[in-house]
Design an enzyme around this catalytic site. Sequence first.
Site, PDB file in Angstrom:
ATOM      1  N   LYS A  57       0.847  -1.179   0.000  1.00 20.82           N
ATOM      2  CA  LYS A  57       0.000   0.000   0.000  1.00 20.82           C
ATOM      3  C   LYS A  57       0.890   1.239   0.000  1.00 20.82           C
ATOM      4  O   LYS A  57       1.797   1.370   0.814  1.00 20.82           O
ATOM      5  CB  LYS A  57      -0.927   0.019   1.218  1.00 20.82           C
ATOM      6  CG  LYS A  57      -1.943   1.166   1.138  1.00 20.82           C
ATOM      7  CD  LYS A  57      -3.011   1.068   2.226  1.00 20.82           C
ATOM      8  CE  LYS A  57      -2.480   1.497   3.582  1.00 20.82           C
ATOM      9  NZ  LYS A  57      -3.542   1.553   4.601  1.00 20.82           N
ATOM     10  N   ARG A  80     -10.438  -2.309   6.527  1.00 23.53           N
ATOM     11  CA  ARG A  80      -9.586  -3.135   7.386  1.00 23.53           C
ATOM     12  C   ARG A  80      -9.427  -2.530   8.770  1.00 23.53           C
ATOM     13  O   ARG A  80      -9.212  -3.240   9.753  1.00 23.53           O
ATOM     14  CB  ARG A  80      -8.255  -3.431   6.729  1.00 23.53           C
ATOM     15  CG  ARG A  80      -7.342  -2.242   6.402  1.00 23.53           C
ATOM     16  CD  ARG A  80      -6.516  -1.795   7.578  1.00 23.53           C
ATOM     17  NE  ARG A  80      -5.267  -1.190   7.184  1.00 23.53           N
ATOM     18  CZ  ARG A  80      -4.679  -0.214   7.856  1.00 23.53           C
ATOM     19  NH1 ARG A  80      -5.266   0.330   8.918  1.00 23.53           N
ATOM     20  NH2 ARG A  80      -3.508   0.237   7.468  1.00 23.53           N
ATOM     21  N   ASP A 136     -19.315  14.171  18.646  1.00 23.37           N
ATOM     22  CA  ASP A 136     -18.430  14.921  17.772  1.00 23.37           C
ATOM     23  C   ASP A 136     -18.748  16.399  17.934  1.00 23.37           C
ATOM     24  O   ASP A 136     -19.896  16.768  18.187  1.00 23.37           O
ATOM     25  CB  ASP A 136     -18.633  14.494  16.308  1.00 23.37           C
ATOM     26  CG  ASP A 136     -17.525  14.983  15.386  1.00 23.37           C
ATOM     27  OD1 ASP A 136     -16.759  14.142  14.887  1.00 23.37           O
ATOM     28  OD2 ASP A 136     -17.422  16.206  15.169  1.00 23.37           O
ATOM     29  N   GLY A 152      -7.591   6.337  16.619  1.00 27.75           N
ATOM     30  CA  GLY A 152      -7.225   7.610  16.010  1.00 27.75           C
ATOM     31  C   GLY A 152      -5.744   7.883  15.917  1.00 27.75           C
ATOM     32  O   GLY A 152      -5.289   8.554  14.991  1.00 27.75           O
ATOM     33  N   ASP A 182      -2.217   7.625  14.857  1.00 25.51           N
ATOM     34  CA  ASP A 182      -1.428   6.961  13.826  1.00 25.51           C
ATOM     35  C   ASP A 182      -0.151   7.729  13.514  1.00 25.51           C
ATOM     36  O   ASP A 182       0.476   7.522  12.487  1.00 25.51           O
ATOM     37  CB  ASP A 182      -2.249   6.776  12.553  1.00 25.51           C
ATOM     38  CG  ASP A 182      -2.709   8.101  11.948  1.00 25.51           C
ATOM     39  OD1 ASP A 182      -2.487   9.148  12.585  1.00 25.51           O
ATOM     40  OD2 ASP A 182      -3.286   8.085  10.846  1.00 25.51           O
ATOM     41  N   LYS A 205       0.017  11.961  18.728  1.00 25.35           N
ATOM     42  CA  LYS A 205      -1.434  11.801  18.820  1.00 25.35           C
ATOM     43  C   LYS A 205      -1.775  11.018  20.086  1.00 25.35           C
ATOM     44  O   LYS A 205      -1.085  10.063  20.443  1.00 25.35           O
ATOM     45  CB  LYS A 205      -1.993  11.111  17.586  1.00 25.35           C
ATOM     46  CG  LYS A 205      -1.942  11.976  16.335  1.00 25.35           C
ATOM     47  CD  LYS A 205      -2.683  11.335  15.176  1.00 25.35           C
ATOM     48  CE  LYS A 205      -2.700  12.244  13.963  1.00 25.35           C
ATOM     49  NZ  LYS A 205      -3.441  11.640  12.825  1.00 25.35           N
ATOM     50  N   SER A 234      -4.691   0.435  18.153  1.00 22.57           N
ATOM     51  CA  SER A 234      -4.550   0.018  16.761  1.00 22.57           C
ATOM     52  C   SER A 234      -3.833   1.081  15.952  1.00 22.57           C
ATOM     53  O   SER A 234      -4.298   2.222  15.856  1.00 22.57           O
ATOM     54  CB  SER A 234      -5.935  -0.240  16.157  1.00 22.57           C
ATOM     55  OG  SER A 234      -5.850  -0.467  14.770  1.00 22.57           O
TER      56      SER A 234
END
Length: 329
Positions: free
Chosen positions: A71, A115, A164, A223, A225, A229, A296
């Site tokens: 990717k 994914r 949000d 969130g 990545d 963060k 993640s």
Amino acid sequence: MQTLLLDSGDVDANAEMADVVRAVEDAFAAYERGDAQMPAKSYIDLPQYNGDFRSMPAYLDAGDWDAAGLKWVNVHPDNPREHDLPTVMGTMIYSDPETAFPLAVMDGTELTMKRTGAAAAVATDYLAVEGATSLGIVGAGVQSYTQLDAISEIRPIEEVVVSDLDDERVQRFIDAYGDEFDVRAGSISEAGHCDVLSTVTPVKEPIVSLEDVADHTHVNAMGADAEGKHELADALLKAATIVIDDHEQCTHSGEVNVPYNEGVLTDDDIYGEIGQIVVGEKAGRTAETGISIFDSTGLAIQDVAAAHVVYSYASDHDNGSPFDLLGLE
């Protein structure tokens, strides 16, 4: 032999979420068993354009199938304002491991969303309470949709609370799912007191505190990545059972990256990797688990697994646009 071209609509149409969840679970298992190769994500920084490129190659052998791919993805924050283009665009090259023939070139942006949702679903399946019926989502952007799509595949979700700062984004989400679920807007705390919470924001200052979640909530921290963060307060991380997707990536750019590099968290605070739970090396949720967190960062093996699902389904159903990329015909 031809290469299959699959645009974002094709990826969406050919990525059956239940199949993607299973494939991503297989990928986590293969990685844990040592049946995968995943070189570190590499970066090309382009400060003159306020952007970067990232390359994510991987190969995995899931037993019944194997797959390889790359990717190529960017992050250019100025794109929407200056060029009327998305901030993030991705392209996936999916290849036959035996011959290296490029079987497909497909949109990597839609693939990433699929994914990412699937990874949260795998973690939720192993770490959330069995009878989870409520899902909270903090951040109503594009990633929020596949969180619900995927998690509802493995838990009987009925109630969804979305938080949000942008009321219009919340309303769009409610409009999209109002016929399927009991969806409503709510505070971060209301979302966090659901059985499952997914956070999908780009913030650098924590917005979810320990008091914002219930004592049994499973949190998918999706969130973070990049370095800096940080969605979840340190006290919440310290109180929880933390499961990560990959130690190197998570400590560099995942939810734990800031407190880990400040010494607030250490390896002793990390329960294990999701692959260890999938293969049975470590237990998932137990009666003593309490709050659980899945950190993640997104792994290249997940992209390859999802691409395998998309290509297989598209090939079986004559979908997509075949073309002679190599000029062999």
